[in-house]
Enzyme design. Structure first.
Site, PDB file in Angstrom:
ATOM      1  N   GLU A 274       0.040   3.914  -2.583  1.00  0.00           N
ATOM      2  CA  GLU A 274      -1.186   3.736  -1.801  1.00  0.00           C
ATOM      3  C   GLU A 274      -1.735   5.125  -1.565  1.00  0.00           C
ATOM      4  O   GLU A 274      -1.066   5.974  -0.963  1.00  0.00           O
ATOM      5  CB  GLU A 274      -0.898   3.029  -0.476  1.00  0.00           C
ATOM      6  CG  GLU A 274      -2.130   2.825   0.368  1.00  0.00           C
ATOM      7  CD  GLU A 274      -1.900   3.148   1.825  1.00  0.00           C
ATOM      8  OE1 GLU A 274      -2.658   3.991   2.361  1.00  0.00           O
ATOM      9  OE2 GLU A 274      -0.966   2.584   2.409  1.00  0.00           O
ATOM     10  N   CYS A 313      -5.806   5.788   6.364  1.00  0.00           N
ATOM     11  CA  CYS A 313      -6.184   5.488   4.990  1.00  0.00           C
ATOM     12  C   CYS A 313      -7.159   4.331   4.925  1.00  0.00           C
ATOM     13  O   CYS A 313      -7.815   4.120   3.896  1.00  0.00           O
ATOM     14  CB  CYS A 313      -4.940   5.194   4.154  1.00  0.00           C
ATOM     15  SG  CYS A 313      -3.894   3.888   4.829  1.00  0.00           S
TER      16      CYS A 313
END
Length: 703
Positions: A274, A313
Site C-alpha cells: 500500500e 494515506c
C-alpha cells in the site's frame, strides 16, 4: 520560543535504544553496533526521545524462529481458538489505552489522532476475534467453493481448500499509524496461523514497541507468533522465500525497491503493498452551498486535512467540485479551519491539530507544496511560513524545533496540471479543482493513477451511479456521502476491518483487511482430488458418496441422541417412506394461505411445464421431512438453528411418497459454550429414489 530546562537535556549517550523482541526475548545491539543508531525526536518540542538500531541482529534467525517455533505453536490452535485469543488480547490492550496515548502524543498526535490509531487498531482485533468465530470453521482447513464431480459414478471428486502458508508474515509499516498499522496486519495473519515479524517505521516505532511490550506481558499469544524488529531490515528479504509473505505500507519508491528483490521476483516471496495515493473527493452538481451535502463535504475535507496533521494515506488530496463552486468551497474550508483548528502541542489544552511526525517530514511536505506552487497552484488558504502554535504550557508562539505546519489549500486554474495529479504533500495539504461535467470529474479522479479511496458526495442517485461506476476501477474503496449517512458514516479516511483497504496502480495494487478475505491472503489455495472418503478425511466435512454410519442399524441409536463428543462425521439415519395425499396438500394450502395454483388448481398446474398436476408445497415437504428424521425426546439436540442451501429438484404429486436421508456433515464445537453446531446433509427422495430436495439442516447440540 525558549523554555527553561529543569533537568539535564537527554543526549545520544543517555537515551535508550528502542528494543526489538525476537526469539521470545528483548534484544538491543551492543554499544559498538549501535554507534550509528538513528535518533528519534519529540515531534512538538524536538526533545531527543530514543535511538533506533537493529545493527547486528540475526535476521535469518528471526525468520527461522517464526517458521519453526511460531508455526508449531500456532499450528496447535484452530481458527476459533486463535480468534478467542485476539479477543482476549483486545480486551487486555483496551485497558491500557491511556499509557499508549501518552506515548503517542510524542509523535505529534492529538488524543483524537491517537484514538484513530490505538482504538482503531484494538478495534481490528475485536472485529477479527468475532469474524474468525462466525465465518470460519473450528478447524484448520477452509473449503473454498462447491464440490466438483469428476467421474460418472462419483467415485472421483475434487474441490479447493485453503491451508496456512508455512512461513512468516513480514509486516513493514509506515510512520503515521504505528499501532493500527501493526494490529490490522497482525490480526488476519494470526487468525490464519502465520507468525508475524513486525517492522515499524523508525520515527514512530517506539509507539509500536510500547504496545508490543504490553502484548508480551499479557502472555496471551503463543511463542514465536509475534516478533518485533526496531531498526533497519535491509537484508531481511535475503532470508525469505516462497513460504513467506511481505506486507508493506510506505512510499512507492521503497515498495519498488522491495518488489525488485530477487527473492520476490524469482524466489516466490508473496508481496503486497500500500503506497502513495492522491485520493479524491467529488462534490456532485446538486450539492450547492446551503445543502446538507455541501456541509458534509466541507466537514470531511477539513477533517482529512487536519486529522493526524494530514499524514494519512487516505487523506483527501484533490477536492473535485463543480467549476462554479470552487470559490465557495475554498472559502468554506478556510472558515471551518479558522473556527475549528487549533495548532499546537497535543498535550496542551484545546489543541485539535498536532505536529508532523518529524522535522524531516515537515521539510518534505513544504518542498512538495512549493513544487506545486511553482507548477501553477495558488494558495487558497494557509501559508508556508512557520506558524504560531500552542505549547504544552499553554503559551503561544513559534517553536523552532517542532514540526508544525498550518493547513494549506491550493487552487488550480488548470485542472489538468500534471503536478496536481502526481505530487503528494503528505501533510495538512489539499487542492480544490473545478470540473465542467460528470465525465470531466471522472477523468480528473482517474488522473491520480490509482487511489485507495474516493468520496462521492451527492443526493442524486443518478449522479452517484455515474460517478461511482466511472471511478470504481481506479479506487479500492468509494464512500457515497449524503444527508442520509453523514452522521453515521465512518468517514472518507477511515478504513474499516470489514472492507478492503488498498487500491490499484499508484496505491500499490495490494489489498489488506476486507474481513476474512485478508485471512486468505495468508493461506494457500490448493485443488484436491480423490474419492469422497479421502476428501472427507482431509476437510472434516462429509461429502456425497463417502461412507455413512446408519446408527439405528449399527448402534441401535438415533444420531440425534448423540452428544457432540460422541457424534461422528457420517453418522446418518434413513427414514421410511411417507405417502402424500391430495387432502393434505389442500389442507396445507388453505391453512397457510399459500393457494398458489400449482397446489390448488389441477388444470392450471397440469398446463405448467414443471408440474404433472397439483403438487405438494416445498415447505410442506420440508415439514414432513423434519417429522421423518426428528427424535422428539429432550436433548442432546437443543434447537433447530436454520436451513442452508435449499433446492427443490423434483415435484411431488398426490400419491407419491417421500423419505429423508440425514447425515452428519460438519461438526463445529463452540469453544466458550456447552454446545456446538452440527450441519446435517438432508436429501429428500421419492419412491423412485429420485431426488426431491437437498438442503443442510443446522442444529445446536450439547457437548
Amino acid at each position: 520560543m525558549t523554555t527553561t530546562a529543569t533537568a539535564p537535556e537527554p543526549t545520544a549517550d543517555t537515551v535508550e535504544i528502542v528494543p526489538s523482541f525476537v526469539r521470545d526475548s528483548w534484544w538491543t545491539p551492543d554499544a559498538a553496533a549501535a554507534a550509528g543508531a538513528a535518533l528519534v525526536l519529540d515531534a512538538s518540542t524536538g526533545e531527543l526521545l530514543a535511538k533506533v538500531s537493529a545493527a547486528g541482529l540475526n535476521l535469518a534467525g528471526v525468520a527461522d524462529y517464526g517458521r519453526t517455533t511460531g508455526q508449531a505453536e500456532l499450528g496447535q490452535l484452530t481458527f476459533h481458538q486463535r480468534a478467542l485469543k485476539l479477543k482476549e488480547l483486545a480486551q487486555y490492550l483496551n485497558a491500557r489505552r491511556d499509557e499508549f496515548y501518552a506515548v503517542s502524543a510524542q509523535t505529534g498526535a492529538t488524543r483524537i489522532d491517537s484514538m484513530i490509531d490505538i482504538d482503531g487498531g484494538i478495534g481490528v482485533l475485536f472485529t477479527f476475534g468475532s469474524k474468525g468465530r462466525r465465518e470460519l470453521p473450528n478447524s484448520q482447513v477452509v473449503v473454498d467453493g462447491p464440490l466438483e464431480v469428476l467421474s460418472k459414478d462419483g467415485s472421483f471428486v475434487g474441490e479447493h481448500i485453503f491451508t496456512r502458508i508455512p512461513g512468516v508474515a513480514v509486516q513493514i509499516n509506515a510512520f503515521n499509524f504505528p499501532v493500527w498499522g501493526m494490529l490490522e496486519k497482525l490480526a488476519p495473519a494470526f487468525i490464519a496461523g502465520v507468525p508475524t515479524i513486525v517492522k515499524p517505521a523508525t520515527p514512530t516505532g517506539y509507539v509500536a514497541a510500547a504496545v508490543v511490550k504490553v502484548i508480551i506481558e499479557s502472555g496471551i499469544l503463543p511463542k514465536g507468533s509475534l516478533q518485533l524488529v526496531s531498526g533497519s531490515v535491509r537484508t531481511l528479504l535475503d532470508h525469505l522465500d516462497y513460504r513467506d509473505y511481505v506486507s508493506f505500507t510506505g512510499s512507492a519508491s521503497t515498495a519498488d525497491t522491495l518488489k525488485s528483490h530477487p527473492n520476490v521476483v524469482k524466489g516466490g516471496v508473496r508481496f503486497t503493498s500500500e503506497t502513495d495515493s492522491l485520493n479524491a473527493a467529488i462534490l456532485g452538481p446538486d450539492a450547492v452551498k446551503g445543502t446538507p451535502e455541501f456541509d458534509a463535504f466541507i466537514k470531511s475535507l477539513v477533517t482529512e486535512m487536519t486529522a493526524k496533521a494530514g499524514q494519512k494515506c487516505t487523506s483527501i488530496r484533490r477536492a473535485i467540485v463543480p467549476q462554479e463552486l470552487v470559490s465557495a468551497v475554498a472559502a468554506a474550508v478556510g472558515d471551518r479551519i479558522n473556527e475549528r483548528v487549533v495548532l499546537g502541542d497535543p498535550r496542551a489544552e484545546g489543541v485539535t491539530m498536532g505536529a508532523l511526525a518529524s522535522r524531516e517530514q515537515l521539510a518534505d511536505v513544504r518542498a512538495a507544496v512549493q513544487a506545486m506552487l511553482d507548477a501553477g497552484g495558488e494558495l487558497a488558504y494557509g501559508t508556508l511560513d512557520s506558524p504560531k502554535v500552542t505549547s504544552a504550557d499553554g503559551t503561544v508562539g513559534v517553536v523552532d524545533d517542532g514540526a508544525f505546519m498550518s493547513p494549506v489549500l491550493l487552487s488550480w486554474n488548470n485542472p489538468e496540471a500534471e503536478e496536481l495529479h502526481s505530487l503528494e504533500a503528505f501533510g495538512p495539504v489539499s487542492s480544490v479543482v473545478g470540473y465542467t461535467d460528470l465525465a470531466a470529474a471522472v477523468r480528473l479522479a482517474a488522473r491520480g493513477g490509482g487511489s485507495l479511496v474516493a468520496t462521492v458526495c451527492t443526493s442524486d442517485p443518478a449522479v452517484a451511479r455515474e460517478l461511482v461506476t466511472g471511478i470504481a476501477a481506479h479506487h479500492g474503496r468509494v464512500l457515497m456521502l449524503n444527508r442520509e449517512d453523514a452522521r453515521s458514516s465512518t468517514g472518507h479516511g477511515t478504513p474499516v476491518p470489514h472492507l478492503v483497504h488498498g487500491g490499484p496502480g499508484r496505491a500499490g495494487g495490494g489489498e489488506e483487511l476486507g474481513g476474512i478475505r485478508s485471512v486468505m491472503h495468508h493461506m494457500q489455495r490448493t485443488a484436491i482430488q480423490g474419492s469422497p472418503n479421502m476428501l472427507t478425511a482431509v476437510t472434516d466435512i462429509w461429502h456425497t458418496g463417502a461412507d455413512r454410519n446408519f446408527t439405528l442399524e449399527t448402534e441401535g441409536q438415533h444420531p440425534f441422541r448423540k452428544h457432540l463428543s460422541t457424534l461422528h462425521i457420517g453418522d446418518a439415519i434413513r427414514s421410511q417412506l411417507r405417502e402424500v395425499t391430495l387432502d393434505e396438500i389442500t389442507q396445507f394450502a388453505y391453512s397457510t394461505g399459500d393457494t398458489f395454483y400449482a397446489h390448488t388448481n389441477q388444470e392450471a398446474a397440469a398446463a405448467n411445464p414443471f408440474f404433472p398436476g397439483i403438487v405438494a408445497h416445498g415447505y410442506l415437504l420440508l415439514a414432513w421431512g423434519a417429522g421423518l428424521f426428528v427424535e422428539p425426546a429432550p436433548g442432546p439436540v437443543l434447537a433447530n438453528y436454520g436451513l442452508e442451501n435449499l433446492r427443490f429438484i423434483t415435484p411431488v404429486a398426490a400419491g407419491d411418497s417421500i423419505r429423508v436421508t440425514l447425515t452428519a456433515k460438519k461438526i463445529t464445537p463452540r469453544e466458550t459454550e456447552e454446545y456446538g453446531e452440527v450441519t446435517w446433509d438432508a436429501v429428500l427422495t421419492n419412491q423412485n429414489d429420485e431426488i426431491v430436495a437437498t438442503y443442510d439442516v443446522l442444529t445446536l447440540t450439547e457437548h
